[in-house]
Design a protein around this motif. Structure first.
Motif, short mmCIF file in Angstrom:
data_model
loop_
_atom_site.label_atom_id
_atom_site.label_comp_id
_atom_site.label_asym_id
_atom_site.label_seq_id
_atom_site.Cartn_x
_atom_site.Cartn_y
_atom_site.Cartn_z
N ALA A 347 0.86 -1.19 0.00
CA ALA A 347 0.00 0.00 0.00
C ALA A 347 0.89 1.24 0.00
CB ALA A 347 -0.89 -0.01 1.24
N ASP A 348 0.53 2.27 -0.78
CA ASP A 348 1.45 3.40 -0.92
C ASP A 348 1.14 4.57 0.02
OD1 ASP A 348 -0.60 4.93 -2.13
OD2 ASP A 348 -0.09 4.12 -4.10
N ASN A 349 0.00 4.52 0.70
CA ASN A 349 -0.38 5.59 1.62
C ASN A 349 -0.22 6.99 1.01
OD1 ASN A 349 -0.90 3.70 3.62
ND2 ASN A 349 1.28 3.63 4.18
N GLY A 350 -0.49 7.08 -0.23
CA GLY A 350 -0.44 8.40 -0.87
C GLY A 350 0.87 8.71 -1.56
N ASN A 351 1.89 7.87 -1.34
CA ASN A 351 3.16 8.10 -2.04
C ASN A 351 3.08 7.55 -3.46
OD1 ASN A 351 4.43 9.20 0.21
ND2 ASN A 351 4.79 7.14 1.02
N THR A 352 3.86 8.13 -4.33
CA THR A 352 3.87 7.66 -5.71
C THR A 352 4.75 6.42 -5.83
OG1 THR A 352 3.56 9.90 -6.50
CG2 THR A 352 4.41 8.33 -8.09
N GLN A 353 4.25 5.43 -6.51
CA GLN A 353 5.06 4.24 -6.80
C GLN A 353 5.40 4.24 -8.29
OE1 GLN A 353 4.22 0.51 -4.82
NE2 GLN A 353 2.22 1.29 -4.22
N GLU A 354 6.44 3.53 -8.62
CA GLU A 354 6.82 3.49 -10.04
C GLU A 354 7.19 2.07 -10.44
OE1 GLU A 354 9.43 6.54 -12.33
OE2 GLU A 354 10.79 4.95 -11.68
N VAL A 355 6.73 1.68 -11.61
CA VAL A 355 7.15 0.40 -12.19
C VAL A 355 7.93 0.72 -13.46
CG1 VAL A 355 6.41 -1.74 -13.28
CG2 VAL A 355 5.21 -0.91 -11.27
N CYS A 356 9.10 0.12 -13.61
CA CYS A 356 9.89 0.29 -14.84
C CYS A 356 9.98 -1.04 -15.57
CB CYS A 356 11.31 0.74 -14.52
SG CYS A 356 11.41 2.39 -13.89
N PHE A 357 9.63 -1.04 -16.81
CA PHE A 357 9.84 -2.22 -17.66
C PHE A 357 10.99 -1.88 -18.60
CE2 PHE A 357 5.30 -1.96 -16.72
CZ PHE A 357 4.97 -3.25 -16.35
N GLU A 358 11.80 -2.86 -18.90
CA GLU A 358 12.92 -2.59 -19.79
C GLU A 358 12.86 -3.56 -20.97
OE1 GLU A 358 16.63 -1.76 -17.62
OE2 GLU A 358 17.56 -2.90 -19.26
N VAL A 359 13.02 -3.03 -22.16
CA VAL A 359 12.93 -3.88 -23.34
C VAL A 359 13.82 -3.29 -24.43
CG1 VAL A 359 10.88 -2.66 -24.25
CG2 VAL A 359 11.24 -5.03 -24.85
N ASP A 360 14.41 -4.15 -25.27
CA ASP A 360 15.18 -3.64 -26.40
C ASP A 360 14.22 -3.37 -27.56
OD1 ASP A 360 17.48 -3.82 -25.02
OD2 ASP A 360 18.10 -5.75 -25.87
N ASN A 361 14.54 -2.35 -28.32
CA ASN A 361 13.65 -2.00 -29.42
C ASN A 361 13.82 -2.93 -30.62
OD1 ASN A 361 11.91 -0.71 -31.18
ND2 ASN A 361 13.50 0.69 -31.90
N TYR A 362 12.84 -3.77 -30.82
CA TYR A 362 12.84 -4.65 -31.99
C TYR A 362 11.76 -4.25 -32.99
CZ TYR A 362 15.89 -7.97 -29.58
OH TYR A 362 16.94 -8.56 -28.97
N LEU A 363 11.14 -3.11 -32.75
CA LEU A 363 10.04 -2.70 -33.64
C LEU A 363 10.61 -2.16 -34.94
CD1 LEU A 363 7.98 -0.76 -30.95
CD2 LEU A 363 7.34 -2.95 -31.98
N CYS A 364 10.08 -2.63 -36.05
CA CYS A 364 10.54 -2.11 -37.33
C CYS A 364 10.11 -0.66 -37.48
CB CYS A 364 9.96 -2.96 -38.46
SG CYS A 364 10.82 -4.52 -38.59
N SER A 365 10.68 0.03 -38.47
CA SER A 365 10.40 1.46 -38.62
C SER A 365 8.90 1.70 -38.71
CB SER A 365 11.06 1.98 -39.91
OG SER A 365 12.44 1.88 -39.78
N GLY A 366 8.44 2.67 -37.95
CA GLY A 366 7.01 2.97 -37.96
C GLY A 366 6.61 3.77 -36.73
N ASP A 367 5.33 4.06 -36.63
CA ASP A 367 4.81 4.83 -35.50
C ASP A 367 4.04 3.92 -34.56
OD1 ASP A 367 5.85 7.13 -36.57
OD2 ASP A 367 4.05 7.52 -37.76
N TYR A 368 4.20 4.17 -33.29
CA TYR A 368 3.61 3.28 -32.28
C TYR A 368 3.03 4.11 -31.13
CZ TYR A 368 6.34 0.00 -34.92
OH TYR A 368 6.85 -0.74 -35.95
#
Ligand SMILES: Nc1ncnc2c1ncn2[C@@H]1O[C@H](COP(=O)(O)OP(=O)(O)OP(=O)(O)O)[C@@H](O)[C@H]1O
Length: 426
Positions: A347-368
């Motif tokens: 429980a965060d009791n009002g504090n901000t929590q953060e989740v970080c996901f990490e991934v290498d960019n394998y997306l071909c050229s384009g908009d996402y």
């Protein structure tokens, strides 16, 4: 393509007479014109739209919204109560079970009958028959009465007839969902081929992803009225939002304070819903140096940061934080979730929590676009606290010839009798 309308519908309506008690129907017949024993139910009211030649239009809407009623009127199997329909060209329809075949006739007899109704000559039917039979893959059942068929067999044959009669307009109702997965994929493939060859298609589906993949435009029916018609992504997004029964509230600015967008402005989310809108404080895609960017290159590290506060939730049991990268047609390409790693929160009791996901960019050229979501997965049906579609828009730029959708590192080996070479690309 996309010039003249092949279907033009003006103020199309269908009203059913609904009787509370069976005998009221008899009374109505006896006293027609003098008294009204029924209630009016408008299954479709004042629908107007056009389908242009070569266009694929997806029709979406919840159960009972009038999709089948509309299609049946387009195909001429149901009389409208008002309005006009103009259809130019041969229309072949695959409507929900029950439409089309005579149950006493064999599959083969029904093929001939159906194709003749669709306007084919005997010579044309005979020329197409082998293909129809082969595509349906129902074996010896083709010589059995259709009443002995399973619903899947019925649909296989009906679809096969519909697509082999060279229609200029194809209407596909929910019926395909009856077939098994392989046959569904085969049908979708055939629908795509027909689309490419210029056939106009009306495609009814509850599957928003299928509509987004296949259709040029979408029409959203809600309680018998056309709520929206237009580009697939915005219309399906509005529909999805409506399904979650949340009014589109004004989106808070979810780009984080430290955000330094490059090259393009940060856009507002296209779609946002959930029971606790506002618990996501910020969401964005960052590089290895912690800079939020809108352009990522080959295999560059991407860090997805989602900041949130759970104070307003009654429980954090089953809480899960997820992200997705979608293409602009709205299909999920990469999805990550704390749920997959069985991560739990405090429980965060009002504090901000953060989740970080990490991934290498394998997306071909384009908009996402980035989707950020906070969900409760403690029961079978996921409950969305907040779902933000378009938390950030970004591009991928692949140097070199990357085709397809993803460009992971691929090792390759070429060998012949004397030489063996291996490499890692790119
Ligand atoms: N013969 C009928 N008499 C009275 N009401 C009818 C009749 N046929 C359909 N309806 C009603 O008309 C409305 C629209 O039905 P329709 O089958 O067109 O919806 P739909 O969008 O195709 O639904 P689903 O996604 O469940 O197939 C529904 O409320 C349905 O109950």
């Amino acid at each position: 393509m996309y010039s003249d309308p092949v279907i033009s519908v003006e103020n199309l309506s269908k009203c059913y007479e609904v009787y509370n008690k069976p005998h009221q129907r008899l009374l109505q017949m006896l006293f027609r014109g003098k008294r009204k024993y029924f209630n009016e139910f408008w299954a479709l009211k004042n629908a107007s739209f056009k389908v242009r030649a070569g266009e694929t239009v997806g029709i979406i809407g919840s159960n009972g919204s009038g999709k089948s009623t509309l299609l049946q009127m387009l195909c001429g199997t149901l009389n409208p109560s008002g309005g006009e329909i103009h259809v130019r060209g041969r229309i072949a329809a695959l409507l929900e079970l029950g439409a089309g075949f005579n149950p006493e006739f064999t599959g083969k007899e029904n093929v001939y009958l159906n194709a003749a109704i669709l306007g084919l000559t005997l010579a044309e039917i005979e020329a197409a028959y082998a293909d129809i039979e082969a595509f349906a893959e129902i074996g010896e059942f083709i010589d059995q009465p259709v009443k002995t068929y399973s619903s899947g067999m019925y649909v296989r044959l009906a679809f096969s007839v519909a697509v082999h009669t060279k229609p200029s307009i194809l209407v596909v109702d929910e019926a395909l969902s009856v077939g098994d997965a392989r046959f569904q994929a085969k049908c979708l493939d055939r629908i795509k081929q027909m689309k490419e060859s210029g056939v106009s298609i009306l495609f009814v589906s509850h599957d928003v992803a299928a509509v987004r993949t296949l259709c040029d435009r979408a029409l959203w029916l809600d309680k018998g009225t056309v709520r929206a018609i237009g580009e697939v992504f915005p219309v399906t997004a509005q529909y999805t939002e409506h399904l979650f029964d949340r009014k589109p509230e004004k989106a808070p600015d979810i780009s984080s304070p430290e955000a330094k967008p490059q090259k393009r402005e940060v856009l507002q989310p296209i779609n946002q819903w959930g029971s606790h809108i506002g618990i996501i404080q910020s969401a964005g895609v960052y590089d290895a140096e912690g800079v939020q960017k809108n352009l990522y290159t080959d295999h560059e590290k991407m860090i997805i940061k989602i900041k949130f506060k759970t104070q307003s939730l009654n429980t954090i049991e089953g809480l899960s934080v997820s992200f997705s990268f979608k293409n602009l047609a709205g299909s999920d390409l990469i999805v990550g979730s704390t749920w997959n790693q069985k991560l739990s929160f405090t429980a965060d009791n009002g504090n901000t929590q953060e989740v970080c996901f990490e991934v290498d960019n394998y997306l071909c050229s384009g908009d996402y676009l980035l989707v950020a979501a906070i969900e409760n997965r403690s029961s079978a049906a996921i409950h969305y606290y907040e779902y933000v579609e378009g938390a950030q828009y970004f591009s991928s730029s692949f140097i070199g010839n990357a085709s397809g959708q993803f460009m992971p590192r691929i090792s390759m080996v070429i060998s012949n009798d004397s030489v063996r070479t291996g490499t890692l690309t790119p």
